[in-house]
Write a protein that holds these residues in place. Structure first.
Motif, PDB file in Angstrom:
ATOM      1  N   ASP A   1       0.589  -1.109  -0.106  1.00 53.45           N
ATOM      2  CA  ASP A   1      -0.103  -0.222   0.315  1.00 53.45           C
ATOM      3  C   ASP A   1       0.412   1.014  -0.073  1.00 53.45           C
ATOM      4  OD1 ASP A   1       0.907   0.241   2.786  1.00 53.45           O
ATOM      5  OD2 ASP A   1      -0.882  -0.445   3.238  1.00 53.45           O
ATOM      6  N   VAL A   2       0.036   2.062   0.158  1.00 51.00           N
ATOM      7  CA  VAL A   2       0.836   3.594  -0.063  1.00 51.00           C
ATOM      8  C   VAL A   2       1.777   3.791   0.877  1.00 51.00           C
ATOM      9  CG1 VAL A   2       0.955   6.271  -0.073  1.00 51.00           C
ATOM     10  CG2 VAL A   2      -0.871   4.461  -1.685  1.00 51.00           C
ATOM     11  N   ILE A   3       1.194   2.853   2.119  1.00 52.32           N
ATOM     12  CA  ILE A   3       1.733   3.812   3.626  1.00 52.32           C
ATOM     13  C   ILE A   3       3.379   3.171   3.782  1.00 52.32           C
ATOM     14  CG2 ILE A   3       2.189   2.942   5.806  1.00 52.32           C
ATOM     15  CD1 ILE A   3      -0.901   3.565   6.219  1.00 52.32           C
ATOM     16  N   THR A   4       3.247   1.614   3.222  1.00 52.37           N
ATOM     17  CA  THR A   4       4.718   0.519   2.917  1.00 52.37           C
ATOM     18  C   THR A   4       5.640   0.985   2.013  1.00 52.37           C
ATOM     19  OG1 THR A   4       3.213  -0.837   1.644  1.00 52.37           O
ATOM     20  CG2 THR A   4       4.074  -1.492   3.949  1.00 52.37           C
ATOM     21  N   ALA A   5       4.924   2.103   0.882  1.00 49.72           N
ATOM     22  CA  ALA A   5       5.763   2.510  -0.004  1.00 49.72           C
ATOM     23  C   ALA A   5       6.593   3.132  -0.102  1.00 49.72           C
ATOM     24  CB  ALA A   5       4.953   2.856  -1.434  1.00 49.72           C
ATOM     25  N   ASN A   6       5.892   4.645   1.527  1.00 45.58           N
ATOM     26  CA  ASN A   6       6.554   5.372   1.257  1.00 45.58           C
ATOM     27  C   ASN A   6       7.733   5.120   3.247  1.00 45.58           C
ATOM     28  OD1 ASN A   6       6.049   8.192   0.184  1.00 45.58           O
ATOM     29  ND2 ASN A   6       3.608   7.046   1.101  1.00 45.58           N
ATOM     30  N   GLN A   7       7.339   4.170   3.904  1.00 39.03           N
ATOM     31  CA  GLN A   7       8.359   3.456   5.038  1.00 39.03           C
ATOM     32  C   GLN A   7       9.747   2.832   3.512  1.00 39.03           C
ATOM     33  OE1 GLN A   7       5.446   0.943   6.473  1.00 39.03           O
ATOM     34  NE2 GLN A   7       5.426   2.218   8.666  1.00 39.03           N
ATOM     35  N   THR A   8       9.154   2.449   2.870  1.00 38.46           N
ATOM     36  CA  THR A   8      10.623   1.594   2.778  1.00 38.46           C
ATOM     37  C   THR A   8      11.717   2.400   1.723  1.00 38.46           C
ATOM     38  OG1 THR A   8       9.574   1.063   0.148  1.00 38.46           O
ATOM     39  CG2 THR A   8       9.485  -0.498   2.164  1.00 38.46           C
ATOM     40  N   ALA A   9      10.653   3.918   0.948  1.00 34.22           N
ATOM     41  CA  ALA A   9      11.330   4.574   0.178  1.00 34.22           C
ATOM     42  C   ALA A   9      12.542   5.335   1.071  1.00 34.22           C
ATOM     43  CB  ALA A   9      10.097   5.567  -0.358  1.00 34.22           C
ATOM     44  N   THR A  10      12.011   5.713   2.495  1.00 34.50           N
ATOM     45  CA  THR A  10      13.059   6.076   3.071  1.00 34.50           C
ATOM     46  C   THR A  10      13.861   5.830   3.858  1.00 34.50           C
ATOM     47  OG1 THR A  10      10.400   7.331   3.858  1.00 34.50           O
ATOM     48  CG2 THR A  10      12.415   8.059   5.440  1.00 34.50           C
ATOM     49  N   VAL A  11      13.612   4.262   4.182  1.00 37.09           N
ATOM     50  CA  VAL A  11      14.828   3.661   4.636  1.00 37.09           C
ATOM     51  C   VAL A  11      15.696   3.114   4.006  1.00 37.09           C
ATOM     52  CG1 VAL A  11      15.052   1.219   5.621  1.00 37.09           C
ATOM     53  CG2 VAL A  11      13.134   2.215   6.425  1.00 37.09           C
ATOM     54  N   CYS A  12      15.127   3.030   2.645  1.00 35.11           N
ATOM     55  CA  CYS A  12      16.671   3.152   1.340  1.00 35.11           C
ATOM     56  C   CYS A  12      16.595   3.854   1.508  1.00 35.11           C
ATOM     57  CB  CYS A  12      15.815   2.457   0.098  1.00 35.11           C
ATOM     58  SG  CYS A  12      15.111   0.749   0.204  1.00 35.11           S
ATOM     59  N   TYR A  13      16.929   5.759   1.194  1.00 35.57           N
ATOM     60  CA  TYR A  13      17.371   6.704   0.459  1.00 35.57           C
ATOM     61  C   TYR A  13      18.556   6.970   1.828  1.00 35.57           C
ATOM     62  CZ  TYR A  13      18.401  11.267   0.310  1.00 35.57           C
ATOM     63  OH  TYR A  13      19.400  12.230   0.020  1.00 35.57           O
ATOM     64  N   GLU A  14      17.806   6.176   2.853  1.00 33.05           N
ATOM     65  CA  GLU A  14      18.782   6.814   3.655  1.00 33.05           C
ATOM     66  C   GLU A  14      20.103   5.697   3.661  1.00 33.05           C
ATOM     67  OE1 GLU A  14      16.711   6.433   7.843  1.00 33.05           O
ATOM     68  OE2 GLU A  14      16.030   8.892   7.624  1.00 33.05           O
ATOM     69  N   ALA A  15      20.142   4.465   3.826  1.00 30.39           N
ATOM     70  CA  ALA A  15      21.067   3.887   3.085  1.00 30.39           C
ATOM     71  C   ALA A  15      21.695   3.688   2.154  1.00 30.39           C
ATOM     72  CB  ALA A  15      20.125   2.065   3.469  1.00 30.39           C
ATOM     73  N   LEU A  16      20.780   3.986   1.350  1.00 33.27           N
ATOM     74  CA  LEU A  16      22.096   4.303   0.283  1.00 33.27           C
ATOM     75  C   LEU A  16      22.151   5.795  -0.009  1.00 33.27           C
ATOM     76  CD1 LEU A  16      19.206   3.377  -2.590  1.00 33.27           C
ATOM     77  CD2 LEU A  16      21.420   2.240  -2.230  1.00 33.27           C
ATOM     78  N   VAL A  17      22.181   6.679   0.518  1.00 33.70           N
ATOM     79  CA  VAL A  17      22.698   7.855   0.503  1.00 33.70           C
ATOM     80  C   VAL A  17      23.973   7.665   1.516  1.00 33.70           C
ATOM     81  CG1 VAL A  17      22.986  10.461   1.907  1.00 33.70           C
ATOM     82  CG2 VAL A  17      21.560   9.191   0.594  1.00 33.70           C
ATOM     83  N   GLN A  18      23.829   6.900   2.744  1.00 29.79           N
ATOM     84  CA  GLN A  18      25.361   6.429   4.118  1.00 29.79           C
ATOM     85  C   GLN A  18      25.808   6.020   3.871  1.00 29.79           C
ATOM     86  OE1 GLN A  18      23.043   5.034   7.727  1.00 29.79           O
ATOM     87  NE2 GLN A  18      21.810   6.807   7.793  1.00 29.79           N
ATOM     88  N   THR A  19      25.686   4.518   2.598  1.00 30.06           N
ATOM     89  CA  THR A  19      26.737   4.268   1.801  1.00 30.06           C
ATOM     90  C   THR A  19      27.229   4.642   0.862  1.00 30.06           C
ATOM     91  OG1 THR A  19      25.337   3.150   0.599  1.00 30.06           O
ATOM     92  CG2 THR A  19      25.939   1.641   3.057  1.00 30.06           C
ATOM     93  N   LYS A  20      27.408   5.520   0.810  1.00 26.41           N
ATOM     94  CA  LYS A  20      27.594   6.655  -0.649  1.00 26.41           C
ATOM     95  C   LYS A  20      27.480   6.094  -2.020  1.00 26.41           C
ATOM     96  CE  LYS A  20      31.509   9.064   2.223  1.00 26.41           C
ATOM     97  NZ  LYS A  20      30.054  10.286   2.348  1.00 26.41           N
ATOM     98  N   ALA A  21      26.597   4.895  -1.858  1.00 23.65           N
ATOM     99  CA  ALA A  21      25.916   4.325  -2.930  1.00 23.65           C
ATOM    100  C   ALA A  21      26.106   4.857  -4.885  1.00 23.65           C
ATOM    101  CB  ALA A  21      24.651   3.207  -3.071  1.00 23.65           C
ATOM    102  N   ILE A  22      25.011   6.383  -4.320  1.00 19.61           N
ATOM    103  CA  ILE A  22      25.102   7.145  -5.916  1.00 19.61           C
ATOM    104  C   ILE A  22      26.471   7.816  -6.269  1.00 19.61           C
ATOM    105  CG2 ILE A  22      23.538   9.085  -6.587  1.00 19.61           C
ATOM    106  CD1 ILE A  22      21.979   7.493  -4.877  1.00 19.61           C
ATOM    107  N   ASP A  23      27.689   7.706  -6.097  1.00 16.40           N
ATOM    108  CA  ASP A  23      29.137   7.301  -6.041  1.00 16.40           C
ATOM    109  C   ASP A  23      29.759   6.056  -7.118  1.00 16.40           C
ATOM    110  OD1 ASP A  23      28.970  10.573  -5.421  1.00 16.40           O
ATOM    111  OD2 ASP A  23      29.652   9.075  -3.082  1.00 16.40           O
ATOM    112  N   GLU A  24      29.404   5.153  -6.471  1.00 16.76           N
ATOM    113  CA  GLU A  24      29.950   4.124  -6.728  1.00 16.76           C
ATOM    114  C   GLU A  24      28.647   3.460  -8.006  1.00 16.76           C
ATOM    115  OE1 GLU A  24      30.581  -0.460  -5.186  1.00 16.76           O
ATOM    116  OE2 GLU A  24      29.669   1.353  -3.780  1.00 16.76           O
ATOM    117  N   TYR A  25      27.463   3.960  -8.481  1.00 11.02           N
ATOM    118  CA  TYR A  25      27.230   2.840  -9.560  1.00 11.02           C
ATOM    119  C   TYR A  25      26.743   4.550 -10.601  1.00 11.02           C
ATOM    120  CZ  TYR A  25      26.384  -0.209  -5.755  1.00 11.02           C
ATOM    121  OH  TYR A  25      27.015  -1.592  -5.098  1.00 11.02           O
ATOM    122  N   ASP A  26      26.287   3.588 -11.948  1.00  8.24           N
ATOM    123  CA  ASP A  26      26.885   4.554 -13.038  1.00  8.24           C
ATOM    124  C   ASP A  26      24.796   4.842 -13.295  1.00  8.24           C
ATOM    125  OD1 ASP A  26      29.055   4.687 -14.004  1.00  8.24           O
ATOM    126  OD2 ASP A  26      28.463   2.787 -14.569  1.00  8.24           O
TER     127      ASP A  26
END
Length: 238
Positions: free
Chosen positions: A50-75
């Motif tokens: 549902d919309v709630i779990t979509a938003n919850q997963t987005a927040t958790v994943c975004y924080e993890a991806l930014v913290q691990t600097k994944a944005i810099d690593e992949y194309d």
């Protein structure tokens, strides 16, 4: 030609979904392309229903991806949830803020784009009813209007994790019957409307064929996404 390194993101915390994606995508990875896989941290919802779990997963994943600097690593980044998932837009905003042109797309966008190019009318074979109206609205928004080319969303009643871990007889029965209902709406292209359906193209085709409805094209949005993202990532480098 240099290698394009893409990150395939499963925004829920169910490792079985990621394993299914990898099993399906690795054998058909484009030349000079490398795939890595990301599963949401364990405190994220196990499924997006549902919309709630979509938003919850987005927040958790975004924080993890930014913290691990994944944005810099992949194309490039492929979000494997069949919806207009908020993480796609969060990644695009972040990438833009650092003056990068790296692409972030979703399997939903890739699947619909592919369907429009290869058939007359497409329908979505989905899971439960929680995301049905959100999916319908998402397709209409992506296409810019209502269209006779969209045959709607047909739900199977199967859960996201159940698709990978549940009773195989029940899964096959419901996937076939849902596919038949979608084809009966006039769809000649069927999109697998969940990352948990990875690799089920043959099952869907078989169900429609057994019902005497002829041949249909079946699209896995994750596979379409890898192909599309590879091209966009290469062009973004030029």
């Amino acid at each position: 030609m240099s290698v394009v390194h893409l990150l395939v993101i499963n925004p829920n915390s169910s490792k079985s979904i990621t394993d299914g994606l990898q099993e399906s995508l690795d054998p058909c990875t484009p030349p000079n392309t490398r795939l890595s896989y990301f599963t949401a941290p364990s405190h994220a919802p196990a499924a997006i229903s549902d919309v709630i779990t979509a938003n919850q997963t987005a927040t958790v994943c975004y924080e993890a991806l930014v913290q691990t600097k994944a944005i810099d690593e992949y194309d490039g980044f492929l979000v494997c949830c069949f919806s207009d998932h908020p993480l796609i837009h969060m990644l695009r905003e972040h990438i833009s803020s650092i003056q990068s042109t790296k692409p972030a797309i979703g399997m939903f966008e890739a699947g619909v784009s592919h369907a429009l190019l290869v058939g007359r009318r497409f329908g979505v074979v989905s899971t439960g009813t929680g995301m049905k109206h959100t999916l319908i609205a998402g397709v209409r928004a992506f296409m810019g209007a209502n269209s006779e080319r969209f045959a709607g969303v047909t739900t199977s009643g199967l859960g996201v994790v159940e698709l990978r871990e549940g009773d195989r007889f029940r899964i096959e029965k419901l996937m076939k019957s849902t596919s038949v209902k979608t084809a009966e709406k006039g769809a000649d292209v069927l999109i697998l409307g969940c990352a948990g359906m990875a690799g089920m193209e043959g099952l869907v085709k078989q169900g429609v064929r057994e019902a005497g409805l002829g041949e249909v094209k079946v699209i896995d949005g994750a596979k379409a996404g890898v192909e599309l993202l590879t091209g966009i990532a290469r062009l973004s480098r030029s």
